[in-house]
Design a protein around this motif. Structure first.
Motif, PDB file in Angstrom:
ATOM      1  N   THR A 376      23.343  39.767 -21.621  1.00 29.85           N
ATOM      2  CA  THR A 376      23.248  40.941 -22.498  1.00 29.85           C
ATOM      3  C   THR A 376      24.598  41.256 -23.128  1.00 29.85           C
ATOM      4  OG1 THR A 376      21.432  41.878 -21.205  1.00 29.85           O
ATOM      5  CG2 THR A 376      22.706  43.400 -22.564  1.00 29.85           C
ATOM      6  N   ALA A 409      13.618  40.853 -26.287  1.00 34.03           N
ATOM      7  CA  ALA A 409      12.853  42.094 -26.485  1.00 34.03           C
ATOM      8  C   ALA A 409      13.760  43.304 -26.287  1.00 34.03           C
ATOM      9  CB  ALA A 409      11.671  42.141 -25.522  1.00 34.03           C
ATOM     10  N   SER A 410      14.606  43.257 -25.285  1.00 29.75           N
ATOM     11  CA  SER A 410      15.543  44.362 -25.030  1.00 29.75           C
ATOM     12  C   SER A 410      16.542  44.512 -26.171  1.00 29.75           C
ATOM     13  CB  SER A 410      16.276  44.114 -23.708  1.00 29.75           C
ATOM     14  OG  SER A 410      17.270  45.095 -23.488  1.00 29.75           O
ATOM     15  N   LEU A 412      16.196  43.697 -29.355  1.00 29.82           N
ATOM     16  CA  LEU A 412      15.566  44.232 -30.561  1.00 29.82           C
ATOM     17  C   LEU A 412      15.252  45.723 -30.422  1.00 29.82           C
ATOM     18  CD1 LEU A 412      13.194  41.245 -31.427  1.00 29.82           C
ATOM     19  CD2 LEU A 412      15.377  41.840 -32.509  1.00 29.82           C
ATOM     20  N   ARG A 413      15.003  46.168 -29.193  1.00 26.77           N
ATOM     21  CA  ARG A 413      14.756  47.599 -28.987  1.00 26.77           C
ATOM     22  C   ARG A 413      16.033  48.419 -29.156  1.00 26.77           C
ATOM     23  NH1 ARG A 413      11.500  45.762 -24.624  1.00 26.77           N
ATOM     24  NH2 ARG A 413      13.209  46.200 -23.157  1.00 26.77           N
ATOM     25  N   ARG A 414      17.140  47.895 -28.685  1.00 26.04           N
ATOM     26  CA  ARG A 414      18.374  48.690 -28.687  1.00 26.04           C
ATOM     27  C   ARG A 414      19.218  48.499 -29.947  1.00 26.04           C
ATOM     28  NH1 ARG A 414      19.776  44.479 -25.062  1.00 26.04           N
ATOM     29  NH2 ARG A 414      21.633  43.299 -25.709  1.00 26.04           N
ATOM     30  N   ASN A 415      18.899  47.512 -30.777  1.00 26.77           N
ATOM     31  CA  ASN A 415      19.731  47.239 -31.945  1.00 26.77           C
ATOM     32  C   ASN A 415      18.868  47.094 -33.193  1.00 26.77           C
ATOM     33  OD1 ASN A 415      21.603  46.333 -33.831  1.00 26.77           O
ATOM     34  ND2 ASN A 415      22.774  45.193 -32.294  1.00 26.77           N
ATOM     35  N   PRO A 416      18.707  48.158 -33.963  1.00 26.27           N
ATOM     36  CA  PRO A 416      17.848  48.102 -35.157  1.00 26.27           C
ATOM     37  C   PRO A 416      18.450  47.278 -36.284  1.00 26.27           C
ATOM     38  CG  PRO A 416      18.959  50.228 -35.014  1.00 26.27           C
ATOM     39  CD  PRO A 416      19.262  49.516 -33.747  1.00 26.27           C
ATOM     40  N   ARG A 420      14.397  39.420 -35.814  1.00 29.31           N
ATOM     41  CA  ARG A 420      14.022  38.054 -35.423  1.00 29.31           C
ATOM     42  C   ARG A 420      13.603  37.274 -36.655  1.00 29.31           C
ATOM     43  NH1 ARG A 420      10.290  39.155 -31.778  1.00 29.31           N
ATOM     44  NH2 ARG A 420      11.104  38.214 -29.842  1.00 29.31           N
TER      45      ARG A 420
END
Length: 470
Positions: A376, A409-410, A412-416, A420
């Protein structure tokens, strides 16, 4: 016991005896050098390596490449060195089956404080069950090996009985437990992640000796013919030859490099264009770096290990290629922004068990947790090194979702600001099974790479292609 024939037909040769020396005319006469029977030094070295890998938790390359081990191997004839490697690899690949077979003749289990007895027995069982070594030689050398270790010496009679019973055991049906050679915690994970059928196929694929895959710089058709290799849809070549790699045509001239077919896919997904500035993070030993250079990129190869970067430089020199190199931890690496980045992150490497069976016995579930946290941090840093509009390919040679699908998945959730870019089957040799519904790459060890002739097997990889929004 059932033993495969063919490329594993290896027997032990006489090792070179050590020569004695004298400190001077006044010194006491040197003790006569100990001359081991033919083949015994190879078995002793194999047992020591297994003790280091399984007992101490060191990786195969680390144990095999240590100065002590290399000095001992260098004293052997080439066939004996090959025998050591064969014994160790098959012992690791079939460790569960071997231990089960030995347990049948050890009613009270292994004696306590018996030194290296277990490893001598494992080495012996590997020869009797899976290698084309005469049973009588394996049994006799087992007893001699046990007698070299003061702690195991008292159990020489037990070792003799177990080895002889193993050699006399009738050939039975194949082990009905497909997970016999898979640690229970890994089997449970794979069943939960992939379901029973796929988990079983993964475990069985790990029992099969892998073929040699290579990536060619140019003129794939020519080298397919020269090496009598099968050309795969992605452009890799698969060889069935068991000639040592350095002796194969084109190796010394730098025409190709060894690279599993799955490992060749992530660099292709980066779609590097000529002149682009590209970072290969965690680059050693350099197979992906070579791909990026061949695609026309100006490559900066980064690795935290200076020794591994030296190995990369040697590999590139053989290939007639060059790259900038930086010794740095990715988490703290700074540079001008790149057009494209390949991040082959440190991982549990469970996708490489077919080639590196030691991984199954040296990794722990806790490793996955700590490695996922490291990954991460590395992804976030890599994105900070990327130009707006630039492409990042993240990959791991792991079968574990925490290091692959869940990691992306994590992110993409935390970084707009990251999106992908879906991978298509055409980009990976037409292997639609390797593309997930989300558009990421996921290879599994039992996948087919060619229907005719039927060819199965590749490393387990995950890769995702991301773009930093402009």
């Amino acid at each position: 016991m059932n033993k495969p024939t063919g490329p594993q037909n290896i027997t032990g040769d006489r090792a070179k005896p050590r020569s004695g020396s004298r400190a001077g005319s006044w010194a006491k006469p040197a003790a006569a050098p100990v001359e081991h029977p033919p083949g015994l030094p190879a078995r002793l070295i194999a047992a020591a390596i297994l003790a280091d890998v399984i007992g101490a938790g060191h990786g195969f390359d680390e144990a095999f490449g240590s100065e002590t081990t290399q000095a001992k191997l260098n004293a052997l004839e080439p066939r004996d060195r090959a025998l050591v490697r064969s014994i160790v690899v098959v012992s690791l690949r079939r460790l569960g089956t071997i231990r089960k077979a030995l347990a049948a003749f050890l009613e009270r289990g292994l004696p306590k404080r018996s030194g290296n007895l277990e490893w001598f027995l494992v080495v012996t069982a590997a020869q009797i069950m899976f290698l084309d070594v005469p049973d009588h030689a394996a049994v006799n050398l087992c007893v001699l090996a046990v007698r070299t270790d003061p702690k195991s010496q008292p159990f020489a009679a037990l070792a003799n009985a177990v080895a002889r019973n193993l050699a006399r055991a009738p050939e039975g049906p194949a082990d009905l437990d497909p997970f016999a050679d898979t640690p229970a915690w890994l089997a449970a994970r794979w069943k939960q992640t992939y379901g029973d059928a796929k988990a079983t196929a993964i475990a069985l694929a790990h029992r099969i000796e892998p073929s040699l895959d290579i990536t060619v710089k140019a003129d794939v058709a020519r080298w397919a013919e020269a090496l009598e290799a099968t050309r795969l849809p992605n452009g890799s070549l698969r060889l069935t030859s068991h000639v040592p790699v350095p002796d194969l045509a084109g190796y010394a001239d730098g025409e190709w490099w060894v690279q599993d077919v799955a490992a060749s896919l992530p660099a292709r997904l980066l779609r590097v264009e000529a002149g682009q500035r590209v970072a290969d993070l965690c680059a050693a030993p350099g197979g992906k770096t070579a791909q990026l250079i061949a695609a026309g990129g100006h490559v900066v190869a980064v690795d935290r290990s200076a020794e591994r970067l030296k190995r990369l430089a040697v590999n590139l020199e053989r290939l007639g290629m060059s790259a900038e190199t930086e010794v740095a931890d990715v988490a703290g690496f700074s540079a001008d922004p790149f057009d494209a980045i390949l991040l082959d992150a440190p991982c549990s490497a469970t996708g490489t068990i077919r080639r590196h069976p030691d991984v199954a016995w040296t990794k722990r579930a806790s490793d996955i947790v700590s490695l996922a946290a490291l990954q991460t941090r590395m992804i976030d840093r890599a994105l900070g090194l990327l130009k707006p509009g630039g492409t990042l390919v993240y990959c791991v040679c792991s079968l574990e979702p925490e290091e692959g699908e869940a990691q992306i998945a994590s992110l993409l959730r935390r970084n707009p600001d990251v999106a992908r870019v879906p991978i298509t089957a055409d980009e990976v040799g037409g292997w639609s099974d390797c593309v997930t519904p989300a558009g990421d790459l996921r290879t599994l060890p039992f996948f087919s790479v060619l229907d005719e002739p039927p060819l199965v097997g590749l490393d387990g990889f995950f890769a995702a292609r991301l773009v930093r929004k402009a």
